[in-house]
Design a protein around this motif. Structure first.
Motif, PDB file in Angstrom:
ATOM      1  N   PHE A  34     103.480 -31.482 -48.749  1.00 44.21           N
ATOM      2  CA  PHE A  34     102.034 -31.398 -48.915  1.00 44.21           C
ATOM      3  C   PHE A  34     101.358 -32.745 -48.661  1.00 44.21           C
ATOM      4  CE2 PHE A  34     102.972 -27.519 -51.489  1.00 44.21           C
ATOM      5  CZ  PHE A  34     102.206 -26.640 -50.735  1.00 44.21           C
ATOM      6  N   VAL A  35     102.015 -33.825 -49.026  1.00 43.87           N
ATOM      7  CA  VAL A  35     101.463 -35.151 -48.723  1.00 43.87           C
ATOM      8  C   VAL A  35     101.328 -35.324 -47.214  1.00 43.87           C
ATOM      9  CG1 VAL A  35     102.018 -37.617 -48.717  1.00 43.87           C
ATOM     10  CG2 VAL A  35     102.153 -36.326 -50.840  1.00 43.87           C
ATOM     11  N   ALA A  36     102.344 -34.905 -46.471  1.00 42.96           N
ATOM     12  CA  ALA A  36     102.294 -35.040 -45.018  1.00 42.96           C
ATOM     13  C   ALA A  36     101.194 -34.170 -44.409  1.00 42.96           C
ATOM     14  CB  ALA A  36     103.656 -34.669 -44.421  1.00 42.96           C
ATOM     15  N   VAL A  37     101.078 -32.934 -44.881  1.00 48.91           N
ATOM     16  CA  VAL A  37     100.066 -32.022 -44.334  1.00 48.91           C
ATOM     17  C   VAL A  37      98.657 -32.513 -44.654  1.00 48.91           C
ATOM     18  CG1 VAL A  37      99.113 -29.696 -44.506  1.00 48.91           C
ATOM     19  CG2 VAL A  37     101.589 -30.016 -44.358  1.00 48.91           C
ATOM     20  N   LEU A  38      98.414 -32.856 -45.898  1.00 48.16           N
ATOM     21  CA  LEU A  38      97.077 -33.310 -46.290  1.00 48.16           C
ATOM     22  C   LEU A  38      96.765 -34.680 -45.690  1.00 48.16           C
ATOM     23  CD1 LEU A  38      97.065 -32.202 -50.035  1.00 48.16           C
ATOM     24  CD2 LEU A  38      95.945 -31.086 -48.102  1.00 48.16           C
ATOM     25  N   GLY A  39      97.788 -35.513 -45.541  1.00 48.33           N
ATOM     26  CA  GLY A  39      97.569 -36.809 -44.909  1.00 48.33           C
ATOM     27  C   GLY A  39      97.158 -36.674 -43.453  1.00 48.33           C
TER      28      GLY A  39
END
Length: 297
Positions: A34-39
């Protein structure tokens, strides 16, 4: 009182042949996902002038910072044998399957990775931290959910209606009743003491509340330091508050002869101070415009 919820969940999500895949490990993987997607979403909306490849490097270094920093900090401040492990059993550092990660250490590891990456990209350190801060709470919340599934990090005994039974805490329940006989009827009635589900409190505060507040604040360009300061202040306050109903690590206990000062509180106080300091700096800091979306490394 109705029958309370018993925190007796299977910590193993599924098996891959002889390999057990634990929910706690999956929470970490989901957090990084989720960090990668939202980032990437924030990058494509001009929140940081870097390419997708450069952002991928940042997330990789940050992931290493979480794991290394979180483990080393735990071993330095929370390990039952003290720091003697450094010369008596140095391989204990790598026994992550025994548990033991610290948020404060993981945060320092991420900050070190951000500093090094920002220098390579010639970006202001706090511009990167302001970019990353809204992404962190979702990982925090998932980590606390993993703690709950494991039936660990339970809270103090309570009479509140939402108190829960932790079978893993049975020995602590019996010891507590020995010194607090007034709790014996509850132990006899339910087979265990009702305890604050402190992991769910932290999931709600450090995960859900922090994510929505900081994400909404960061949707518009803000002065440098403001988002980072808000994150540090909110986490420090929430963690400090929950520690009042969460039991300290048994090998550490309480400090200064009190029944409430914990290591978690002492490590959260600097975050509150730093958060206030950053918010003060933000009052005179520049507000950066949205950057053009970079496509090349």
């Amino acid at each position: 009182m109705s029958q309370p919820f018993v925190v007796e969940l299977n910590p193993v999500a599924f098996h891959l042949g002889p390999i057990q895949v634990h929910w706690y490990g999956l929470m970490y993987l989901l957090g990084f996902f989720f960090v990668a997607v939202l980032g990437e979403y924030r990058r494509r909306h001009g929140r940081l002038p870097v390419s997708r490849d450069a952002l991928g490097d940042l997330f990789f270094y940050g992931m290493m910072g979480v794991i290394i920093g979180g483990r080393v900090w735990y071993m330095l401040f929370y390990y039952a044998g003290g720091i003697r492990w450094i010369w008596t059993e140095p391989l204990a550092l790598f026994r992550v399957w025994d548990g033991g990660m610290s948020f404060h250490g993981g945060m320092l590891g991420v900050l070190a990775a951000v500093w090094w990456w920002s220098r390579r990209q010639r970006l202001h350190f706090f511009d990167t931290v302001d970019f990353v801060a809204p992404l962190v709470p979702i990982g925090l919340g998932l980590g606390r959910l993993g703690n709950f599934i494991n039936g660990e990090l339970w809270g103090k005994p309570t009479t509140l209606a939402w108190g829960m039974i932790y079978p893993n805490a049975h020995a602590d329940d019996v010891a507590y009743v020995d010194s607090h006989p007034a709790w014996l009827p509850q132990l006899q009635q339910f087979g265990g003491l009702l305890r604050h589900p402190s992991e769910l409190y932290e999931l709600a505060l450090e995960g859900v509340v922090m994510f929505f507040v900081i994400w909404l604040v960061s949707m518009k360009p803000r002065p440098r330091y403001l988002v980072s300061g808000l994150f540090a202040l909110m986490y420090g306050c929430f963690r400090f508050a929950v520690e009042f109903v969460r039991l300290p690590d048994p090998q550490l206990g309480y400090y200064f002869g009190t029944q409430w000062v914990t290591m978690g509180q002492m490590q959260s106080l600097p975050m509150i101070v730093i958060g206030l300091w950053l918010l003060a700096l933000a009052r005179r800091a520049p507000t950066l415009p949205l950057a053009p979306v970079a496509t090349k490394a």
